[in-house]
Design an enzyme around this catalytic site. Structure first.
Site, short mmCIF file in Angstrom:
data_model
loop_
_atom_site.label_atom_id
_atom_site.label_comp_id
_atom_site.label_asym_id
_atom_site.label_seq_id
_atom_site.Cartn_x
_atom_site.Cartn_y
_atom_site.Cartn_z
N HIS A 1 0.65 -1.12 -0.12
CA HIS A 1 -0.07 -0.07 0.06
C HIS A 1 0.82 1.10 0.04
O HIS A 1 0.40 2.40 -0.62
CB HIS A 1 -1.05 -0.17 1.21
CG HIS A 1 -2.13 0.97 1.02
ND1 HIS A 1 -3.00 0.98 0.14
CD2 HIS A 1 -2.27 2.16 1.73
CE1 HIS A 1 -3.91 1.82 0.45
NE2 HIS A 1 -3.50 2.47 1.34
N HIS B 1 -10.31 2.55 -1.22
CA HIS B 1 -10.41 2.19 0.16
C HIS B 1 -11.26 0.66 0.12
O HIS B 1 -12.43 0.82 0.86
CB HIS B 1 -10.97 3.34 0.83
CG HIS B 1 -10.46 3.81 2.10
ND1 HIS B 1 -11.11 3.80 3.49
CD2 HIS B 1 -9.14 3.98 2.56
CE1 HIS B 1 -10.36 4.38 4.15
NE2 HIS B 1 -9.01 4.36 3.84
#
Length: 745
Positions: free
Chosen positions: A50, A97
């Site tokens: 990430h 998300h």
């Protein structure tokens, strides 16, 4: 002062934190010793997929970065930045998300909206518009409906309270998203050129502040959570989901823009993934300085938080600000006025190391550059292999499908399918009119149109990706995503400017998934080069897959394209709605005997394997160039691109938007299903006033673009080959209510 060892750090501990054995060895080499638990936690989040893009950066670097409007290249700032003229610039970015939203949809989606807006205003730009791209599983499943309700309410509640309109987006359903939904949020802001702030730290002795909300235990190791597959016990990771407060964010926005005007700010960065450690390391590495940080000075919501918890927390509505020494009072007074925390937690130092303390105890001592992308973070080149299903896709033969025999059934199936039907149930929960700059509130167009106040310009904004096309052929499908985004902007009167992307794929260690990723990047590159729309940034979301009886199941590959276009003259913007009875309907671009990867083939015929639709990048460019000229010359009344559902849905949407019917004839040289429901690309439907026909035809004759006179705008019915298929209103009622009825049941 000795470094704290909160538990024995071994290869096993590293593995639990998501680090590979080789990475643990590299950390020991960097530090010259065994890391303690806090340091290992630091590396685990900063070297997670990430934050580090370790499995994707090699290919991301191949994307085009140069363009006529560029002010900040990919990776240089928190968001992309393009010049739009009149001394103004547009800051924009899209991010995912996904994992948090799959576990706790309301907060997962809400904090996605909050985070992407902070990326915009930490640059000094005021957010003016939001968009989103959503993927859900089978809409008939109770779980899908629960997830959808939570996500939509989370986006709406946060965005509405924050006071920025949600002006566009897309919603797509497929069984591949039953477990892993995709929630991609985009924010767009405006700033004067030369008044942006960089995410950088320098100047020994300059104070470091944390501003905004207090820090809690929400979101700890969130970056690591987002860098792994969802599994049966993922619910146990719920503490990794952050909790948002849009009212706090609104205060933070106003305070941030105010302190920028003081000239006291050296640099500033949002605390998103990985919290304090990410902001301190990235800003320090960029400025080639270090920091001393006292974590015990950080305002906390919970008592007795450990140092590593404070360091890694992803609590929302917080930012790190480096201030010019001697100008602290001006900054502190502004945050006091807005009733926000503004606490000095450290200072900039010479060298490039980060030192973290709890009181007199040093918890960690790490080099900033070793943590970040472009520095010491690992970079991998994964193996990739063509998926076995691709051969099945290529083997599809249109002749294996009988031409359509029940036209009314197909028409109503498409008009009410959740992938095509009105998303009214979704967008009515969003405030699209706050700020009164949305130009498409009462006149729909292919892209959202935003008024740039004080100028004659507008912005055209869109998010696009047909996941089914990309699954069919990742390279062609991703090129189509870029082309359709550009086509939507052009059909609305804009000029495509630049791209931000959100690359949603399965596990990169799966060679077939990585093949999808590599070929999607190749398709994006060639299309972005053609349209001169450089990629300004975005994010990569891997590990969107889960296990079932068949093994690992990745989602449809979904490289979402967010595109910004500049409307040179907002008085020449274009809608998709039919305007006048008697206007002549033309199709720009050529029909094809092609039903590949269409909604008709996939959901009505039940055929899941086929190639991507017909697409020629050069033809696409020619068609778009022609549409630009027609709009600039005011020779057309409406423009709408042919996409999901084919020609029939394109005409129906324009008819419903204009409260007018149409009469067209099909072409006997093509199968009827291909002509009406095929999704071959590079086609646009325009309506022309009879008085302008000669000038219209004359302009087209100067190009190499194929065009077809389909019929005319007429009456209130849908008439094809002189047969009526009902009134436009009869379709509108079911088109508008399809998703709402599904959710009600």
């Amino acid at each position: 002062m000795s470094l704290a060892t909160e538990e024995l750090t071994t290869v096993e501990t590293a593995k639990k934190l998501g680090l590979l054995p080789d990475e643990f060895a590299k950390i020991k080499e960097i530090l010259g010793r065994v890391p303690n638990f806090t340091e290992l936690s630091i590396f685990s989040v900063m070297w997670s997929e990430h934050c580090s893009y370790k499995n994707s950066i090699t290919w991301l670097k191949t994307l085009p970065k140069e363009g006529p409007h560029m002010l900040a290249k990919a990776g240089e700032e928190n968001a992309g930045l393009v010049a739009i003229g009149d001394g103004l610039a547009c800051a924009f970015k899209i991010e995912s998300h996904n994992h948090p939203s799959a576990i706790e949809p309301y907060q997962g989606a809400a904090t996605g909206v909050g985070g992407i807006n902070r990326d915009i205003f930490t640059m000094g730009a005021r957010p003016i518009a939001q968009l989103n791209s959503l993927r859900f599983g089978n809409p008939n499943l109770a779980k899908t409906q629960w997830l959808m309700r939570g996500v939509v309410k989370g986006i709406g509640d946060y965005g509405n309270a924050f006071g920025v309109p949600t002006v566009g987006g897309e919603v797509f359903f497929d069984d591949s998203f039953n477990v892993n939904i995709l929630v991609n949020a985009m924010s767009v802001g405006i700033v004067k050129e030369g008044e942006t702030v960089s995410a950088i730290s320098y100047g020994a002795g300059n104070p470091v502040y944390i501003v905004g909300s207090s820090t809690g235990k929400d979101g700890i190791h969130g970056a690591t959570f987002a860098s792994g597959d969802l599994h049966a016990d993922s619910q146990d990771d719920l503490p990794s989901v952050q909790v948002g407060d849009p009212f706090m964010e609104k205060l933070l926005l106003e305070a941030t823009l105010e302190i920028i005007k003081t000239g006291a700010v050296i640099g500033m960065q949002d605390m998103g993934a990985a919290g304090i450690i990410c902001s301190t390391s990235e800003m320090s590495a960029k400025g080639k300085h270090g920091m001393n940080i006292w974590l015990d000075k950080v305002p906390t919501r919970q008592a007795n938080m450990k140092g590593w918890e404070i360091l890694l927390s992803e609590s929302q509505e917080r930012m790190l600000v480096v201030v010019k020494k001697g100008e602290e009072k001006a900054v502190e007074e502004i945050f006091k006025k807005w009733d926000l925390n503004c606490t000095q937690i450290g200072e900039v130092i010479e060298g490039e190391r980060l030192h973290f303390f709890m009181g007199d105890e040093k918890l960690a001592d790490v080099p900033a550059d070793a943590l970040v992308l472009g520095g010491g973070a690992p970079i991998y080149q994964r193996e990739y292999t063509e998926p076995t299903y691709i051969k099945k896709n290529k083997a599809f033969d249109i002749n294996s499908v009988k031409d359509v025999s029940d036209m009314p059934a197909v028409m109503m199936h498409l008009a009410t399918h959740p992938n095509i039907a009105s998303k009214r149930w979704v967008y009515t929960q969003y405030d699209s009119m706050v700020g009164t700059i949305n130009m498409t509130t009462n006149r729909p167009s292919d892209a959202a149109l935003i008024d740039v106040r004080g100028t004659k310009k507008g912005l055209a904004l869109t998010v696009d990706c047909n996941s089914r096309y990309v699954y069919s052929d990742p390279e062609q499908g991703c090129a189509i995503a870029v082309a359709e985004a550009a086509r939507n902007i052009v059909c609305s009167g804009g000029i495509p400017s630049a791209v931000t992307n959100c690359l949603n794929f399965g596990n990169p260690y799966n060679p077939e998934v990585y093949w999808q990723f590599v070929h999607a990047i190749k398709g994006m590159s060639k299309a972005c080069l053609k349209f001169e729309t450089p990629v300004t940034g975005g994010n990569v979301s891997f590990y969107n897959q889960s296990k079932n009886e068949q093994g690992e199941v990745p989602v449809f590959p979904t490289p979402t394209i967010g595109m910004v276009g500049i409307v040179p003259d907002k008085n020449k913007s274009m809608g998709l709605n039919f305007k006048n009875e008697g206007d002549v309907l033309f199709m720009l671009g050529a029909s094809q005997d092609d039903i590949n990867a269409s909604e008709y083939l996939y959901s009505y015929c039940g055929i899941k394997n086929s190639p991507a639709p017909y697409f020629d990048l050069d033809v696409e460019y020619q068609v778009q160039d022609l549409v630009k000229k027609l709009i600039a010359s005011k020779l057309i009344q409406s423009a709408h691109d042919i996409s999901d559902g084919g020609l029939f849905i394109c005409l129906l949407e324009s008819a419903m938007a204009g409260n007018l019917g149409f009469r067209i004839d099909t072409d006997e040289d093509f199968r009827k299903d291909a002509f009406l429901f095929g999704e071959a690309q590079s086609r646009v439907i325009v309506s022309v006033h009879p008085d302008q026909l000669d000038a219209f035809v004359e302009m087209i004759a100067e190009t190499e673009v194929d065009f077809t006179n389909l019929g005319e705008v007429r009456g209130i019915e849908v008439v094809i080959d002189e047969k009526s298929y009902g009134t436009v209103d009869s379709y509108r009622v079911k088109y508008d209510s399809a998703i709402g009825e599904l959710m009600a049941n």
